[in-house]
Write a protein that holds these residues in place. Sequence first.
Motif, PDB file in Angstrom:
ATOM      1  N   PHE A   2       0.831  -1.206   0.000  1.00 32.69           N
ATOM      2  CA  PHE A   2       0.000   0.000   0.000  1.00 32.69           C
ATOM      3  C   PHE A   2       0.870   1.261   0.000  1.00 32.69           C
ATOM      4  O   PHE A   2       0.477   2.281  -0.584  1.00 32.69           O
ATOM      5  CB  PHE A   2      -0.975  -0.001   1.176  1.00 32.69           C
ATOM      6  CG  PHE A   2      -2.021  -1.097   1.102  1.00 32.69           C
ATOM      7  CD1 PHE A   2      -2.207  -1.854  -0.043  1.00 32.69           C
ATOM      8  CD2 PHE A   2      -2.830  -1.364   2.202  1.00 32.69           C
ATOM      9  CE1 PHE A   2      -3.161  -2.863  -0.109  1.00 32.69           C
ATOM     10  CE2 PHE A   2      -3.799  -2.367   2.143  1.00 32.69           C
ATOM     11  CZ  PHE A   2      -3.953  -3.117   0.992  1.00 32.69           C
ATOM     12  N   SER A  15      -6.423  10.587   2.737  1.00 33.11           N
ATOM     13  CA  SER A  15      -6.889   9.194   2.621  1.00 33.11           C
ATOM     14  C   SER A  15      -7.014   8.778   1.160  1.00 33.11           C
ATOM     15  O   SER A  15      -7.181   9.615   0.267  1.00 33.11           O
ATOM     16  CB  SER A  15      -8.262   9.026   3.284  1.00 33.11           C
ATOM     17  OG  SER A  15      -8.267   9.531   4.597  1.00 33.11           O
ATOM     18  N   LEU A  47     -11.020  -0.792  -0.001  1.00 32.84           N
ATOM     19  CA  LEU A  47     -10.057  -0.571   1.082  1.00 32.84           C
ATOM     20  C   LEU A  47      -9.872   0.923   1.266  1.00 32.84           C
ATOM     21  O   LEU A  47      -9.690   1.653   0.276  1.00 32.84           O
ATOM     22  CB  LEU A  47      -8.712  -1.204   0.726  1.00 32.84           C
ATOM     23  CG  LEU A  47      -8.732  -2.713   0.495  1.00 32.84           C
ATOM     24  CD1 LEU A  47      -7.419  -3.182  -0.120  1.00 32.84           C
ATOM     25  CD2 LEU A  47      -9.012  -3.458   1.791  1.00 32.84           C
ATOM     26  N   ILE A  88      -7.448   3.642   3.158  1.00 33.26           N
ATOM     27  CA  ILE A  88      -6.166   3.747   3.870  1.00 33.26           C
ATOM     28  C   ILE A  88      -5.833   5.210   4.125  1.00 33.26           C
ATOM     29  O   ILE A  88      -6.181   6.086   3.320  1.00 33.26           O
ATOM     30  CB  ILE A  88      -5.010   3.061   3.094  1.00 33.26           C
ATOM     31  CG1 ILE A  88      -4.660   3.803   1.797  1.00 33.26           C
ATOM     32  CG2 ILE A  88      -5.351   1.614   2.794  1.00 33.26           C
ATOM     33  CD1 ILE A  88      -3.413   3.245   1.090  1.00 33.26           C
ATOM     34  N   LYS A 137      -3.036   8.176   4.145  1.00 36.03           N
ATOM     35  CA  LYS A 137      -1.812   8.393   3.375  1.00 36.03           C
ATOM     36  C   LYS A 137      -0.569   8.384   4.274  1.00 36.03           C
ATOM     37  O   LYS A 137       0.532   8.173   3.795  1.00 36.03           O
ATOM     38  CB  LYS A 137      -1.906   9.714   2.614  1.00 36.03           C
ATOM     39  CG  LYS A 137      -2.927   9.663   1.475  1.00 36.03           C
ATOM     40  CD  LYS A 137      -2.961  10.973   0.688  1.00 36.03           C
ATOM     41  CE  LYS A 137      -3.894  10.852  -0.500  1.00 36.03           C
ATOM     42  NZ  LYS A 137      -4.011  12.126  -1.255  1.00 36.03           N
ATOM     43  N   TYR A 151      -4.514  -0.224  12.917  1.00 38.01           N
ATOM     44  CA  TYR A 151      -5.568   0.715  13.306  1.00 38.01           C
ATOM     45  C   TYR A 151      -5.219   1.431  14.617  1.00 38.01           C
ATOM     46  O   TYR A 151      -5.428   2.644  14.758  1.00 38.01           O
ATOM     47  CB  TYR A 151      -6.917  -0.014  13.452  1.00 38.01           C
ATOM     48  CG  TYR A 151      -8.069   0.958  13.518  1.00 38.01           C
ATOM     49  CD1 TYR A 151      -8.791   1.283  12.385  1.00 38.01           C
ATOM     50  CD2 TYR A 151      -8.412   1.587  14.722  1.00 38.01           C
ATOM     51  CE1 TYR A 151      -9.826   2.205  12.428  1.00 38.01           C
ATOM     52  CE2 TYR A 151      -9.430   2.513  14.780  1.00 38.01           C
ATOM     53  CZ  TYR A 151     -10.138   2.815  13.631  1.00 38.01           C
ATOM     54  OH  TYR A 151     -11.146   3.736  13.684  1.00 38.01           O
ATOM     55  N   SER A 204     -10.986  -4.092  10.158  1.00 35.32           N
ATOM     56  CA  SER A 204      -9.588  -3.685  10.117  1.00 35.32           C
ATOM     57  C   SER A 204      -8.764  -4.742  10.835  1.00 35.32           C
ATOM     58  O   SER A 204      -8.855  -4.890  12.061  1.00 35.32           O
ATOM     59  CB  SER A 204      -9.396  -2.306  10.763  1.00 35.32           C
ATOM     60  OG  SER A 204      -8.091  -1.830  10.476  1.00 35.32           O
ATOM     61  N   GLN A 226      -3.294 -10.007   9.478  1.00 34.76           N
ATOM     62  CA  GLN A 226      -3.083  -8.802   8.679  1.00 34.76           C
ATOM     63  C   GLN A 226      -1.983  -9.100   7.666  1.00 34.76           C
ATOM     64  O   GLN A 226      -0.852  -9.428   8.031  1.00 34.76           O
ATOM     65  CB  GLN A 226      -2.663  -7.625   9.570  1.00 34.76           C
ATOM     66  CG  GLN A 226      -2.440  -6.332   8.779  1.00 34.76           C
ATOM     67  CD  GLN A 226      -2.003  -5.168   9.670  1.00 34.76           C
ATOM     68  OE1 GLN A 226      -1.793  -5.335  10.874  1.00 34.76           O
ATOM     69  NE2 GLN A 226      -1.880  -4.003   9.079  1.00 34.76           N
ATOM     70  N   HIS A 259       0.080  -1.814   6.404  1.00 35.30           N
ATOM     71  CA  HIS A 259      -0.285  -0.392   6.333  1.00 35.30           C
ATOM     72  C   HIS A 259      -1.751  -0.339   6.725  1.00 35.30           C
ATOM     73  O   HIS A 259      -2.577  -1.030   6.109  1.00 35.30           O
ATOM     74  CB  HIS A 259      -0.076   0.162   4.910  1.00 35.30           C
ATOM     75  CG  HIS A 259      -0.402   1.618   4.785  1.00 35.30           C
ATOM     76  ND1 HIS A 259       0.570   2.591   4.636  1.00 35.30           N
ATOM     77  CD2 HIS A 259      -1.591   2.275   4.800  1.00 35.30           C
ATOM     78  CE1 HIS A 259      -0.010   3.782   4.561  1.00 35.30           C
ATOM     79  NE2 HIS A 259      -1.328   3.612   4.656  1.00 35.30           N
ATOM     80  N   MET A 260      -2.077   0.457   7.722  1.00 33.44           N
ATOM     81  CA  MET A 260      -3.435   0.489   8.265  1.00 33.44           C
ATOM     82  C   MET A 260      -4.478   0.602   7.151  1.00 33.44           C
ATOM     83  O   MET A 260      -4.340   1.408   6.246  1.00 33.44           O
ATOM     84  CB  MET A 260      -3.561   1.693   9.205  1.00 33.44           C
ATOM     85  CG  MET A 260      -4.865   1.758   9.982  1.00 33.44           C
ATOM     86  SD  MET A 260      -6.317   2.201   9.021  1.00 33.44           S
ATOM     87  CE  MET A 260      -7.146   3.291  10.121  1.00 33.44           C
ATOM     88  N   HIS A 261      -5.498  -0.239   7.216  1.00 38.18           N
ATOM     89  CA  HIS A 261      -6.587  -0.172   6.235  1.00 38.18           C
ATOM     90  C   HIS A 261      -7.868  -0.687   6.856  1.00 38.18           C
ATOM     91  O   HIS A 261      -7.842  -1.536   7.752  1.00 38.18           O
ATOM     92  CB  HIS A 261      -6.262  -0.954   4.963  1.00 38.18           C
ATOM     93  CG  HIS A 261      -5.827  -2.370   5.189  1.00 38.18           C
ATOM     94  ND1 HIS A 261      -4.552  -2.708   5.595  1.00 38.18           N
ATOM     95  CD2 HIS A 261      -6.503  -3.548   5.065  1.00 38.18           C
ATOM     96  CE1 HIS A 261      -4.453  -4.029   5.710  1.00 38.18           C
ATOM     97  NE2 HIS A 261      -5.631  -4.556   5.411  1.00 38.18           N
TER      98      HIS A 261
END
Length: 126
Positions: free
Chosen positions: A11, A30, A45, A47, A49, A55, A96, A104, A108-110
């Motif tokens: 990501f 985002s 998805l 995410i 930036k 999360y 999440s 996971q 990268h947080m999504h």
Amino acid sequence: MAFAYDDQNIFAKILRGEIPNDTVLETDHSLAFRDIHPQTPDHVLVIPKGPYATYDHFALEASDAEIVDFTRTVGRIAEMLGAQPSTGGGGFRMISNAGEDAIQEVPHMHVHVLAGRPLGRILQPA
Ligand code: AMP
């Protein structure tokens, strides 16, 4: 708490424009794009930036502006997918995954926004 972030994840590469994506919506902080292996007719998805791995990392360390932008983007996606219960849509689910127990895959947080069919109960037996 010291959070780590690996900027070689897929990501991060999408955010740098190194690999393509099917963008649904982009804002200041985002990006929302379609999952490459959709689990439902609509699988988007969302995410941030910024460089957040999970999360909790995002929730604890992102700025108010990033958090508001992200939350509004999820709302806009539900709206754009026609999934809002308030307007006759069928609804949606947000997931999440964070870390090993949640499997996971991309650090990268999504948030997954899943919609377009009945989704069943939240968890199946492990
Ligand atoms: P998670 O297990 O929560 O980390 O989910 C990662 C998600 O990213 C999976 O649903 C993948 O199908 C999706 N994914 C991986 N690579 C890409 C990509 N290049 N473009 C869009 N989605 C991707």
